[in-house]
Design a protein around this motif. Structure first.
Motif, PDB file in Angstrom:
ATOM      1  N   LYS A 754       4.760  51.989  32.468  1.00  0.00           N
ATOM      2  CA  LYS A 754       4.193  51.951  31.451  1.00  0.00           C
ATOM      3  C   LYS A 754       5.291  51.971  30.377  1.00  0.00           C
ATOM      4  CE  LYS A 754       0.608  55.115  33.478  1.00  0.00           C
ATOM      5  NZ  LYS A 754       1.319  55.596  34.580  1.00  0.00           N
ATOM      6  N   ASN A 755       4.742  51.118  29.476  1.00  0.00           N
ATOM      7  CA  ASN A 755       6.080  50.944  28.288  1.00  0.00           C
ATOM      8  C   ASN A 755       5.423  50.539  26.952  1.00  0.00           C
ATOM      9  OD1 ASN A 755       5.182  48.122  28.481  1.00  0.00           O
ATOM     10  ND2 ASN A 755       6.724  47.719  29.843  1.00  0.00           N
ATOM     11  N   LYS A 756       4.292  51.209  26.614  1.00  0.00           N
ATOM     12  CA  LYS A 756       3.663  50.751  25.271  1.00  0.00           C
ATOM     13  C   LYS A 756       2.588  51.599  25.132  1.00  0.00           C
ATOM     14  CE  LYS A 756       2.016  46.827  24.195  1.00  0.00           C
ATOM     15  NZ  LYS A 756       1.948  45.444  23.442  1.00  0.00           N
ATOM     16  N   PHE A 757       2.363  52.095  24.027  1.00  0.00           N
ATOM     17  CA  PHE A 757       1.126  52.993  23.616  1.00  0.00           C
ATOM     18  C   PHE A 757       0.808  52.809  22.124  1.00  0.00           C
ATOM     19  CE2 PHE A 757       4.251  55.889  22.456  1.00  0.00           C
ATOM     20  CZ  PHE A 757       3.662  56.679  21.409  1.00  0.00           C
ATOM     21  N   GLY A 758      -0.530  53.192  22.078  1.00  0.00           N
ATOM     22  CA  GLY A 758      -0.794  53.127  20.394  1.00  0.00           C
ATOM     23  C   GLY A 758      -2.508  53.273  20.219  1.00  0.00           C
ATOM     24  N   PHE A 759      -2.833  52.937  19.181  1.00  0.00           N
ATOM     25  CA  PHE A 759      -4.014  52.977  18.597  1.00  0.00           C
ATOM     26  C   PHE A 759      -4.773  51.618  18.463  1.00  0.00           C
ATOM     27  CE2 PHE A 759      -2.022  57.118  16.842  1.00  0.00           C
ATOM     28  CZ  PHE A 759      -2.608  57.758  17.817  1.00  0.00           C
ATOM     29  N   THR A 760      -6.027  51.630  18.650  1.00  0.00           N
ATOM     30  CA  THR A 760      -6.702  50.502  18.117  1.00  0.00           C
ATOM     31  C   THR A 760      -8.035  51.078  17.479  1.00  0.00           C
ATOM     32  OG1 THR A 760      -6.277  49.157  19.765  1.00  0.00           O
ATOM     33  CG2 THR A 760      -8.026  48.564  18.869  1.00  0.00           C
ATOM     34  N   VAL A 761      -8.280  50.580  16.090  1.00  0.00           N
ATOM     35  CA  VAL A 761      -9.124  51.427  15.209  1.00  0.00           C
ATOM     36  C   VAL A 761     -10.340  50.352  15.108  1.00  0.00           C
ATOM     37  CG1 VAL A 761      -7.727  53.221  14.499  1.00  0.00           C
ATOM     38  CG2 VAL A 761      -8.044  51.173  13.145  1.00  0.00           C
ATOM     39  N   ASN A 762     -11.571  50.819  15.071  1.00  0.00           N
ATOM     40  CA  ASN A 762     -12.720  50.045  14.636  1.00  0.00           C
ATOM     41  C   ASN A 762     -13.462  50.514  13.496  1.00  0.00           C
ATOM     42  OD1 ASN A 762     -12.676  48.050  17.227  1.00  0.00           O
ATOM     43  ND2 ASN A 762     -12.685  50.033  18.171  1.00  0.00           N
ATOM     44  N   GLY A 763     -13.726  49.955  12.463  1.00  0.00           N
ATOM     45  CA  GLY A 763     -14.124  50.419  11.439  1.00  0.00           C
ATOM     46  C   GLY A 763     -13.379  50.807  10.241  1.00  0.00           C
ATOM     47  N   THR A 764     -13.885  51.520   9.418  1.00  0.00           N
ATOM     48  CA  THR A 764     -13.050  51.922   8.155  1.00  0.00           C
ATOM     49  C   THR A 764     -13.502  53.509   7.946  1.00  0.00           C
ATOM     50  OG1 THR A 764     -12.963  49.954   7.188  1.00  0.00           O
ATOM     51  CG2 THR A 764     -12.301  51.632   6.021  1.00  0.00           C
ATOM     52  N   MET A 765     -12.767  54.569   8.252  1.00  0.00           N
ATOM     53  CA  MET A 765     -11.181  54.580   8.017  1.00  0.00           C
ATOM     54  C   MET A 765     -10.846  55.676   8.981  1.00  0.00           C
ATOM     55  SD  MET A 765      -8.032  54.220   6.722  1.00  0.00           S
ATOM     56  CE  MET A 765      -8.385  52.994   5.274  1.00  0.00           C
TER      57      MET A 765
END
Length: 782
Positions: A754-765
């Motif tokens: 594994k070499n990357k991680f993070g967030f994906t957000v839908n909508g606001t906020m």
């Protein structure tokens, strides 16, 4: 045209009764410069190009890849024609736009700042109620009836608009007789001539972003092709309001993969220039080229969003030769036969230089080179460096080169120029009087360019929502309210020294600061007057702003209950971020293409919101790990759901390298083995196949069920919570506010690289804070 527009236009007509007549001063001032009468005007507005990218500006660094600087001459643009224009004409050392496309183009079109036209950022354009009472974006032709196109028309000029539009409403209302647009509007999905389209589609209930050329989903945003095999829409050609091009049997037969959008634009511009010249009518060309702007690389889909290559050109010292593109293939598998360059913004700038050579060659052939003004500039800084940046003058410092026979200024001009200055400049060149009652923020460049005047303006202003940037000759305030000494230029054009002690600078510095601070309140209206005057709309909540209401108690309690289990011997902190003491996202993060407006840092909180309809906004950190412990605080501020995504960007068996994830909505928390489950390419094909047999459908349901685990939750808006994700071998455990929420054991989770991680957000906020990533050494995760 609605009543408001009609009344405003009538006022302008009354105040402009001498519109087609040179004022006496103007006649005496410019008559000797233009032997052929009023000058033709060509305004080339490039896209996303910082001043530092052009060699004439002498920067020690320039862009090689998105967000990556270089001092390697091999990847620096080569611009012999622009260099010559800059010396025979002049180049402006400090020209400012705004930080991103829409507010800059609004400033150019109107000669006004956002306190008047209300286009504060791509993410916030002022609203109004249209003729049928619908609340929608306030078009510039409603806010500002004296647009540059109308100004030129009032002066008796024929007007042409080519390239990128990025304007809502009826494009015929912007003051241009004709247009050639690439790609026109993203809502125009009926183009029958090219399948170079990225469109959002719902497949088996899932929203995907599909490359229609290949049928494959990609992690990018909706767009049409504006470079090779382009979408081209014509305005007011052949007695039709709008039509797709190619539009004749001959052009349909020749249209293909090697057709290059910037070439098509120039062909139509030159045809327009020829027609107007034959009629003895002066012309104004507004060429808003895409060159400089990144795009999806349809010829090399593995490149994704980049600066796609251009046709190969060569400079021999006297002129350019261009290799006609030869491109064969289909469905994402193409061979360019070495007729297309590699990727890179420097190739785009090189091609712009080639096009400026074509402009000058064409004007000479027409015999009007000595009666034409050419302005070359750009709308904002380079993507990954300046675009949407409020730091120092990264976002606003753009190139500007002006070439006009009869100028008294040549070469470098150490003056301040703003994009708002172009409207009154064009008005003066075309003989149009702007009524005193009509407020604008520009200052005509004509007196500076054609007399011995040594200074143009006292200060420059830029804006983005509530952030204001202003500078004079000595000091500058950026969008983070930091002040800099700009009396001397650093080698990289940006590393100005910050002023932290005003007693250590001169009295002149302090005096200029005080003067600039007096200017700002007039324009600082985003919080109080963001929409059209008289619209009577309820204020939009600024959902970017995180409120640490109950975070300080709730999150601390949550962390106290779980913190000790991953802080003993054998654990190593691999990454952490509290988002304190800064206002930018930071260099450790990579934001998805076209999603820069979706991420910011305010009050020590990372804020995320969806800005593309077809895909959530993504942000990632590159970090190598296997087993891992990830912990962070989060807050729903109105958004619908978010994912913590763990990837291996080199893994080809899954979509976008997705290995596993945690998905959270206010009522549900789910963990997934993406590698063996929903993101596995074979599984995805099954999910997207509407013709599965009952047995195949049953197998698919079983696969998805075995690679997911879920739990019900009850998360209230604006409450802060703590999430902890622990991965050990095939097992993933998720803790919410210190309590075990759910567990999944599945083989894909044990993917070793594994070499990357993070967030994906839908909508606001959404708000995120106190991110800590730990990797275990010799202690097992419980």
């Amino acid at each position: 045209m609605n009543c408001l527009r009609f009344c405003l236009a009538a006022v302008i007509v009354r105040f402009s009764c001498v519109i087609a007549v040179w004022q006496l001063i103007g006649v005496l001032f410019l008559a000797e410069c233009w032997a052929g009468g009023r000058p033709n005007i060509v305004l080339v507005y490039a896209d996303d190009i910082s001043a530092r990218e052009l060699p004439i500006y002498g920067s020690s660094t320039w862009t090689i890849n998105r967000g990556e600087d270089s001092s390697d001459p091999a990847v620096r643009a080569k611009t012999p024609v622009l260099d010559q224009m800059a010396q025979e004409g002049c180049w402006i050392k400090t020209a400012w736009a705004s930080v991103v496309c829409s507010p800059s183009r609004a400033m150019m079109m109107t000669g006004r700042y956002a306190h008047l036209h209300k286009w504060w950022n791509n993410s916030y354009k002022g609203r109004y109620r249209n003729e049928i009472g619908k609340v929608t974006t306030w078009p510039l032709y409603e806010s500002s009836p004296m647009l540059i196109g109308y100004v030129a028309q009032q002066g008796g000029y024929a007007t042409y608009w080519a390239g990128k539009t990025q304007m809502p409403g009826d494009l015929r209302e912007y003051g241009f007789d004709q247009g050639c647009f690439t790609p026109g509007s993203l809502s125009d999905k009926d183009n029958p001539f090219t399948d170079f389209k990225i469109v959002g589609k719902k497949v088996n209930g899932q929203k995907l972003v599909i490359n229609e050329d290949t049928g494959e989903p990609y992690d990018t945003y909706d767009q049409h092709g504006w470079y090779f095999y382009p979408h081209v829409r014509l305005m007011n050609h052949a007695d039709k309001d709008f039509q797709w091009w190619p539009n004749t049997p001959e052009t349909i037969d020749s249209f293909g993969l090697g057709t290059y959008g910037p070439d098509v634009e120039l062909d139509f511009i030159f045809d327009f220039m020829d027609r107007q010249h034959e009629q003895g009518k002066p012309f104004f060309v507004y060429h808003t080229t895409h060159l400089g702007h990144g795009a999806f690389d349809w010829l090399n889909p593995e490149n994704g969003q980049t600066w796609p290559g251009t046709p190969v050109i060569r400079w021999d010292g006297d002129g350019y030769t261009r290799t006609e593109p030869k491109i064969t293939g289909d469905h994402g598998d193409y061979d360019t036969h070495d007729t297309v360059t590699d990727v890179g913004i420097h190739h785009h700038i090189n091609y712009l230089d080639y096009q400026m050579w074509l402009y000058r060659k064409k004007l000479a052939e027409m015999g009007i080179a000595d009666n034409t003004v050419i302005v070359f500039c750009a709308d904002n800084g380079t993507a990954g460096y300046g675009k949407n940046s409020h730091e120092k003058q990264k976002g606003v410092h753009v190139p500007m080169i002006i070439y006009a026979p009869g100028m008294t200024k040549h070469g470098e001009q150490d003056v301040l120029v703003n994009m708002s200055d172009l409207l009154p400049t064009i008005a003066e060149l075309t003989g149009v009087t702007i009524p005193d009652e009509y407020e604008h923020n520009g200052e005509s460049l004509v007196p500076f360019l054609f007399t011995d005047q040594t200074k143009h303006r006292e200060w420059l202003y830029g804006y983005s929502r509530e952030r204001q940037m202003i500078r004079g000759d000595l000091v500058m305030k950026d969008g983070y309210d930091r002040w800099y000494d700009v009396s001397k230029d650093p080698a990289d054009l940006i590393s100005f020294p910050e002023i932290t002690n005003w007693n250590e600078v001169s009295e002149a510095h302090r005096a200029e600061r005080d003067k600039l601070l007096e200017v700002l309140p007039e324009f600082d209206l985003f919080e109080t007057e963001p929409d059209a005057p008289g619209s009577n709309l309820p204020p939009k909540e600024d959902k970017r702003k995180g409120k640490k209401t109950n975070k300080d108690t709730k999150a601390k309690d949550a962390k106290a209950s779980v913190g000790s289990t991953a802080s003993g011997p054998g654990w190593m902190v691999a990454f952490e971020d509290s988002y304190d003491d800064r206002t930018d996202v930071g260099g450790n993060y990579t934001i998805g293409p076209g999603m820069q407006d979706g991420w910011s840092v305010t009050d020590g909180v990372l804020l995320g919101q969806q800005v593309k309809d077809a895909h959530g906004s993504t942000i990632r950190v590159l970090q190598d790990f296997d087993d891992v412990d990830i912990q962070f605080d989060f807050q729903f501020q109105g958004g619908t759901s978010f994912n913590l995504v763990i990837d291996d960007q080199n893994e080809k068996s899954v979509h976008a390298g997705h290995i596993c994830r945690v998905s959270i909505s206010p009522k549900r928390l789910r963990i997934s083995d993406d590698k063996k489950g929903g993101m596995n390419l074979e599984v995805r094909k099954q999910r997207q196949n509407p013709n599965l047999s009952p047995e195949e459908s049953e197998d698919l349901v079983e696969i998805l069920a075995s690679t997911q685990s879920a739990a019900k939750v009850d998360l209230q808006p604006n409450d802060w919570h703590n999430l902890r994700v622990r991965i050990k071998g095939e097992t993933m455990k998720v803790f919410l506010d210190g309590e075990l929420a759910t567990t999944l054991k599945s083989p894909g989770i044990d993917h070793p690289t594994k070499n990357k991680f993070g967030f994906t957000v839908n909508g606001t906020m959404f708000g995120f804070d106190n991110l800590v990533v730990r990797t275990p050494a010799d202690i097992a995760i419980r």
